[in-house]
Design a protein around this motif. Structure first.
Motif, short mmCIF file in Angstrom:
data_model
loop_
_atom_site.label_atom_id
_atom_site.label_comp_id
_atom_site.label_asym_id
_atom_site.label_seq_id
_atom_site.Cartn_x
_atom_site.Cartn_y
_atom_site.Cartn_z
N SER A 57 0.82 -1.22 0.00
CA SER A 57 0.00 0.00 0.00
C SER A 57 0.85 1.27 0.00
O SER A 57 0.40 2.33 0.41
N THR A 71 0.44 4.49 -5.46
CA THR A 71 -0.85 5.02 -5.89
C THR A 71 -1.26 4.32 -7.19
O THR A 71 -0.46 4.28 -8.13
N PRO A 72 -2.47 3.73 -7.24
CA PRO A 72 -3.51 3.76 -6.21
C PRO A 72 -3.14 2.91 -4.98
O PRO A 72 -2.44 1.90 -5.11
N ASN A 73 -3.63 3.36 -3.83
CA ASN A 73 -3.34 2.70 -2.56
C ASN A 73 -4.15 1.41 -2.46
O ASN A 73 -5.38 1.43 -2.53
N TRP A 83 2.15 0.38 -10.39
CA TRP A 83 3.27 0.99 -9.65
C TRP A 83 4.18 -0.02 -8.93
O TRP A 83 5.35 0.28 -8.67
#
Length: 421
Positions: free
Chosen positions: A377, A380-382, A415
C-alpha cells in the motif's frame, strides 16, 4: 583554616553533589505518546501502577493525542525535539518512516524480543528483516460474533465449513425475524476489513499467500483471491434492508439491539458490545472451505511501542520496553482491554469469555495479517483503499468478483514491481 581541612570539605561537598546527581538520575519520568486516548484511564489505573511497583524510581506519564491527529502531532513533536520518551507505533509504513528518519531507536537486541513470532514482528521490522524498531504490544483478531439468544431459540450451532455457514444463514433468513448477517457498505472499509480480509486467509493460506503477493509469485487475479470475492458476493441476500446506506455505527447498533444474528467482527468491538448488548454473545472463526482443511485467522498486528532516539531517559525507557515484552504486561494488557491481545508468546488467561474464544483460535489456526498492509500500500492507487472500494461494490452487486480482482491487480501493476529474487 588549614589547607587540608578545606580540601577535605571540598571533597565531601563534591561527594554530596555526585550522590544527589546519581539519585536524580535514578528518578526518571517517562512520557508515552499514543493515539489510544480511550485507554487513558486503563493506563493510569492499571498498567502504569503495575510497572512502577516493580520499578521504583521510574515514573510514567501516558499522554495520548486524538487518533485522527496523532500522526501529524507526533511528527511535529519529533521534528521539534519535544516528543515523549516512548512512542506508540502504528503498524508498517508510518512507523518505518519514523525509523528511517532517525526518530526511533533499534530494539532488535532488547531483552524479551525472542518472545515474539515473525508474524508479530512483521509490522515493525525493516524490509530486509534485520532491524526491529518497535516492541510489539497487541493485535486484533477477526471472526464472527453471534447472538446466542437467537441461536439457542432456533437450536442453531456455529458453522465450521462454508457450506454450513450458508445453510445457517438460510435458516435464519427463512425465519424472517432478524437480519442473518450484519454489515453495511456506506463506509466501505468494513467490507474489506471484516469481509474480504476475514474470510480470505483460509483461501490464500494466510502468510503463504500474503508473502507470495509481495514476491510477485501470486496475483489478486489468481483463484484464491477471486474465490474470496465470490464468497463475499454470496453474503448479499442475507444483509439487512438498506445495508448500502448502513454506516459502521449503524451496524453496531443493529447488532446490540438484537436485530441481527451474526456480525462479521474485529475483536476490538467486544468491549463496546459487552457494555451495550443485553444478550449473551458467542464467536466463531471464519469457516473453512471444507471439513478437515487447515484454518487461518487474521490476527492483525495493531500497536507497538518504540524508543525515541532523543529520549533523555534511554535506560529507563529500555526498562519499560523490556517490561512490555514480559508475561506480566501480556496478562495485564490482554485483560484490561478485552479484544486486544498481547503479541508475545507468553501464555495468557483472558478472563472475558468472548475475548478468550477469539484468542483460542491461535492454538488451532495459523495467524496471518491483512495482505494489504505490508509494502503493497505504498504506491498510488493505494491497495488498502482500493480494496475498501471494490469489496463494497462486490457486496452491493455492482461489481463481480472477477472485475474486483482485475481492478485490484491492475492498480497494483501500475506501480508495484516485486523485488528481484
Amino acid at each position: 583554616m588549614s589547607h587540608s581541612f578545606l580540601r577535605g570539605a571540598f571533597l565531601a561537598g563534591a561527594a554530596l553533589v555526585a550522590l544527589s546527581t546519581s539519585a536524580m538520575a535514578a528518578d526518571a519520568t517517562l512520557t508515552i505518546e499514543s493515539w489510544r486516548n480511550d485507554d487513558l484511564k486503563i493506563w493510569q489505573d492499571t498498567i502504569i501502577p503495575a510497572f512502577e511497583k516493580s520499578h521504583p524510581g521510574i515514573k510514567v506519564v501516558f499522554s495520548p493525542s486524538t487518533p485522527t491527529e496523532y500522526n501529524a502531532a507526533l511528527n511535529a513533536k519529533l521534528e521539534g525535539g519535544t516528543a515523549g520518551d516512548l512512542i506508540s507505533c502504528r503498524p508498517f509504513d508510518a512507523s518505518l518512516a519514523l525509523f528511517q528518519k532517525g526518530y526511533l531507536a533499534p530494539v532488535t537486541d532488547l531483552k524479551g524480543m525472542d518472545t515474539f513470532s515473525d508474524v508479530a514482528k512483521s509490522a515493525w521490522i525493516t524490509d530486509d528483516g534485520k532491524t526491529l524498531f518497535c516492541v510489539p504490544m497487541a493485535s486484533v483478531i477477526h471472526g464472527f460474533l453471534y447472538n446466542k439468544d437467537v441461536f439457542d431459540a432456533e437450536g442453531l450451532t456455529p458453522p465450521k465449513t462454508e457450506a454450513e455457514f450458508f445453510a445457517l444463514l438460510d435458516k435464519i433468513k427463512a425465519k424472517g425475524e432478524v437480519a442473518p448477517l450484519d454489515i453495511g457498505t456506506k463506509d466501505q472499509w468494513e467490507a474489506a476489513t471484516m469481509g474480504f480480509q476475514n474470510i480470505g486467509p483460509n483461501l490464500w493460506k494466510g502468510e503463504e499467500g500474503r508473502k507470495a503477493l509481495i514476491a510477485g509469485k501470486e496475483k489478486f487475479t489468481d483463484k484464491p483471491y477471486v474465490q474470496a470475492f465470490e464468497e463475499l458476493a454470496k453474503w448479499k441476500p442475507y444483509l439487512p434492508d438498506g445495508y448500502e446506506a448502513q454506516a459502521y455505527p449503524d451496524s453496531q447498533n443493529l447488532f446490540t439491539l438484537g436485530r441481527a444474528a451474526i456480525y462479521p467482527a474485529g475483536s476490538w468491538d467486544i468491549a463496546a458490545f459487552n457494555a451495550q448488548a443485553d444478550f449473551k454473545m458467542g464467536a466463531f472463526p471464519p469457516p473453512v472451505e471444507k471439513a478437515g482443511d487447515k484454518c487461518y485467522i487474521s490476527d492483525h498486528t495493531d500497536i507497538a511501542l518504540g524508543l525515541n532516539t532523543k529520549s533523555k531517559n534511554p535506560e529507563a525507557a529500555k526498562a519499560f520496553l523490556e517490561w512490555v515484552a514480559s508475561p506480566e504486561f501480556a496478562d495485564i494488557y490482554s485483560n484490561a482491554l478485552p479484544g486486544f491481545y498481547s503479541l508475545s508468546n507468553h501464555p495468557v488467561t483472558v478472563k472475558d469469555p468472548v475475548a478468550a474464544e477469539f484468542l483460542s483460535w491461535r492454538k488451532s489456526c495459523e495467524s496471518s495479517i491483512r495482505n494489504s498492509y505490508q509494502i503493497l500500500s505504498r504506491g498510488t492507487p493505494n491497495l488498502e483503499n482500493e480494496l475498501w472500494n471494490v469489496s463494497a461494490q462486490v457486496l452491493n452487486g455492482t461489481m463481480t468478483a472477477q472485475q474486483a480482482a482485475d481492478s485490484i491487480q491492475k492498480g497494483l501493476d501500475s506501480w508495484y514491481k516485486p523485488a528481484a529474487k
